[in-house]
Motif scaffolding. Structure first.
Motif, PDB file in Angstrom:
ATOM      1  N   HIS A  26      20.666  20.758   7.826  1.00  0.00           N
ATOM      2  CA  HIS A  26      21.802  21.246   8.595  1.00  0.00           C
ATOM      3  C   HIS A  26      21.932  20.453   9.881  1.00  0.00           C
ATOM      4  CE1 HIS A  26      21.137  24.703   5.931  1.00  0.00           C
ATOM      5  NE2 HIS A  26      22.424  24.978   6.122  1.00  0.00           N
ATOM      6  N   VAL A  27      23.152  19.993  10.142  1.00  0.00           N
ATOM      7  CA  VAL A  27      23.476  19.382  11.436  1.00  0.00           C
ATOM      8  C   VAL A  27      24.385  20.376  12.133  1.00  0.00           C
ATOM      9  CG1 VAL A  27      24.431  17.396  12.635  1.00  0.00           C
ATOM     10  CG2 VAL A  27      23.337  17.088  10.407  1.00  0.00           C
ATOM     11  N   GLY A  28      23.834  21.087  13.118  1.00  0.00           N
ATOM     12  CA  GLY A  28      24.567  22.206  13.665  1.00  0.00           C
ATOM     13  C   GLY A  28      24.798  23.210  12.544  1.00  0.00           C
ATOM     14  N   GLY A  29      26.046  23.620  12.357  1.00  0.00           N
ATOM     15  CA  GLY A  29      26.358  24.568  11.301  1.00  0.00           C
ATOM     16  C   GLY A  29      26.774  23.923   9.996  1.00  0.00           C
ATOM     17  N   LEU A  45      31.953  15.998  11.005  1.00  0.00           N
ATOM     18  CA  LEU A  45      30.756  15.603  11.739  1.00  0.00           C
ATOM     19  C   LEU A  45      31.116  14.351  12.525  1.00  0.00           C
ATOM     20  CD1 LEU A  45      27.602  16.053  12.045  1.00  0.00           C
ATOM     21  CD2 LEU A  45      27.357  14.352  10.235  1.00  0.00           C
ATOM     22  N   ARG A  67      29.503  18.417  24.163  1.00  0.00           N
ATOM     23  CA  ARG A  67      29.201  19.540  23.266  1.00  0.00           C
ATOM     24  C   ARG A  67      29.943  20.801  23.682  1.00  0.00           C
ATOM     25  NH1 ARG A  67      24.699  21.230  20.726  1.00  0.00           N
ATOM     26  NH2 ARG A  67      25.959  23.111  20.541  1.00  0.00           N
ATOM     27  N   THR A  92      34.065  21.489  18.833  1.00  0.00           N
ATOM     28  CA  THR A  92      33.553  22.400  17.810  1.00  0.00           C
ATOM     29  C   THR A  92      32.793  21.674  16.704  1.00  0.00           C
ATOM     30  OG1 THR A  92      35.663  22.265  16.617  1.00  0.00           O
ATOM     31  CG2 THR A  92      35.410  24.065  18.190  1.00  0.00           C
ATOM     32  N   PRO A 140      29.935  19.375  14.833  1.00  0.00           N
ATOM     33  CA  PRO A 140      28.542  18.989  15.038  1.00  0.00           C
ATOM     34  C   PRO A 140      28.486  17.555  15.584  1.00  0.00           C
ATOM     35  CG  PRO A 140      28.840  19.975  12.875  1.00  0.00           C
ATOM     36  CD  PRO A 140      30.204  19.733  13.424  1.00  0.00           C
ATOM     37  N   GLY A 178      21.729  18.327  23.981  1.00  0.00           N
ATOM     38  CA  GLY A 178      22.510  19.060  22.998  1.00  0.00           C
ATOM     39  C   GLY A 178      22.910  18.338  21.734  1.00  0.00           C
ATOM     40  N   GLN A 220      22.995  17.447  18.073  1.00  0.00           N
ATOM     41  CA  GLN A 220      22.566  18.272  16.934  1.00  0.00           C
ATOM     42  C   GLN A 220      22.019  17.436  15.786  1.00  0.00           C
ATOM     43  OE1 GLN A 220      26.510  19.782  17.582  1.00  0.00           O
ATOM     44  NE2 GLN A 220      25.825  21.804  16.927  1.00  0.00           N
ATOM     45  N   HIS A 261      13.907  20.940  18.988  1.00  0.00           N
ATOM     46  CA  HIS A 261      15.319  21.296  19.128  1.00  0.00           C
ATOM     47  C   HIS A 261      16.006  21.567  17.781  1.00  0.00           C
ATOM     48  CE1 HIS A 261      15.433  20.446  23.442  1.00  0.00           C
ATOM     49  NE2 HIS A 261      14.733  19.350  23.205  1.00  0.00           N
ATOM     50  N   VAL A 284      16.571  19.434  15.275  1.00  0.00           N
ATOM     51  CA  VAL A 284      17.519  18.339  15.056  1.00  0.00           C
ATOM     52  C   VAL A 284      17.067  17.482  13.879  1.00  0.00           C
ATOM     53  CG1 VAL A 284      18.418  16.199  16.052  1.00  0.00           C
ATOM     54  CG2 VAL A 284      18.257  18.264  17.462  1.00  0.00           C
TER      55      VAL A 284
END
Length: 365
Positions: free
Chosen positions: A11-14, A53, A71, A75, A77, A96, A98, A123, A125
């Protein structure tokens, strides 16, 4: 029916990548990352076009620190692209990022790589291991030779060696890319890599060129690989506005029946019957469609004689004539419009249809 290669999921962010998640389309900004306003504005345009992305270059500490403000304003990633300096990788994640894209072999040695991996673990990441034909280690090139369509081994070995460095640190939140400027080398390399690892793969043809050569090269290589079920995310690399990369990317997925996003545009190639500036008209309609979500078929045709009949399967379309154009729906004339007003009236009708199909009125409508 395309059978996707089975991979691990990260997952990269969501955004889920691999493990059966939809193939995602991404791009990279070409702004100075330290210029927060310019970078945010470009990312927002990319998001509107469907980008899922986005990657930013981090050449210095100002860029790494700017990620926090970027960031906060977007919205999508956000992935930081790092070369050579482990401090920038750590700083980007602290501010921050991701995801990060690195070449684990050029960060300055095991201790510096260990610090980057520790920060990634802290983190949450994932790391993209990126290898291009031009960044392969001398020892690997000496052993395997420069990568070619018949012998892409150097790309695969270089990438897996670098993955091994991360695995030695107990890290497995990884995706891999092995890019060449040659489409056939790209295809051969990813085919071999897909047989040797179950990490998710990021596809791309590096240094592909401008709109036409870049689209052709990328569509050949990525189209073949995606049709074979190889690839979990990709970028169409073009020497153009990055929004164009997203447009090409989703059209590629549509052509392969992998994903459908928003309207489909069909348009005639023009002929001697054309009496309007169809090229400009089609381009402006296409740009508007990029901001729409309804799954409709839209036609832009050159003449009122054959246009509606040739595009009768379209939900809505326009055709030009001598000073007047028509708007048609499912092959039937819906409205006649003066040529000077044709585009604006048609875009209004598209927005109405969007609202009908999605239940949402467009902003400003």
């Amino acid at each position: 029916m395309i059978e996707r290669r089975k991979t691990r999921r990260i997952h990269v962010g969501g955004l889920a990548i691999g493990g059966g998640a939809p193939v995602s389309v991404q791009s990279m900004t070409n702004t100075d990352t330290a210029d927060v306003a310019a970078t945010v504005a470009q990312i927002q345009r990319l998001a509107l076009a469907g980008c899922e992305l986005v990657r930013v270059a981090v050449p210095d500490m100002d860029a790494a620190q700017a990620i926090k403000a970027i960031r906060a304003a977007i919205t999508l990633p956000l992935v930081a692209d790092i070369h050579f300096d482990s401090r920038l990788a750590v700083a980007a994640m602290e501010h921050g990022a991701q995801g990060i894209r690195i070449n684990p072999g050029n960060l300055g040695g095991p201790d510096k790589l260990a610090r980057v991996v520790a920060a990634a673990r802290m983190h949450g990441v994932p790391i993209r291991v990126g290898v291009n034909s031009g960044s392969i280690e001398k020892e690997v090139l000496k052993q395997y030779g420069y990568p070619t369509p018949t012998h892409p081994n150097a790309l695969i070995e270089s990438a897996l060696n670098k993955v091994g460095l991360l695995e030695a640190e107990g890290f497995s939140e990884i995706k891999i890319s092995i890019k060449s400027a040659d489409p056939l080398t790209t295809i051969a390399g990813y085919r071999q890599l897909a047989q040797r690892t179950d990490y998710p793969l990021h596809l791309g043809v590096t240094e592909a060129g401008g709109l036409i050569p870049g689209t052709v090269k990328s569509s050949v290589a990525l189209g073949i690989l995606l049709f074979e079920g190889i690839g979990d995310t990709f970028r169409i690399s073009l020497t153009r506005d990055p929004v164009e990369e997203i447009r090409v990317g989703f059209e590629l997925l549509r052509a392969l029946h992998i994903r459908q996003r928003g309207p489909e545009l069909i348009s005639c190639p023009t002929c001697g019957r054309t009496r309007i500036d169809l090229f400009s008209l089609a381009e402006k309609v296409e740009q508007h469609l990029q901001t729409m979500q309804a799954r409709i078929k839209v036609a832009v045709m050159g003449c009122v004689v054959n246009g509606p009949g040739e595009a009768r399967e379209a939900d809505i379309g326009i055709a030009g004539g001598h000073g007047v154009g028509i708007i048609f729906k499912k092959g039937e004339i819906f409205r006649k419009v003066p040529e000077a007003e044709l585009l604006s009236v048609f875009l209004e009708e598209l927005d109405k249809l969007e609202a009908e199909k999605t239940g949402r009125a467009r902003h400003g409508s």
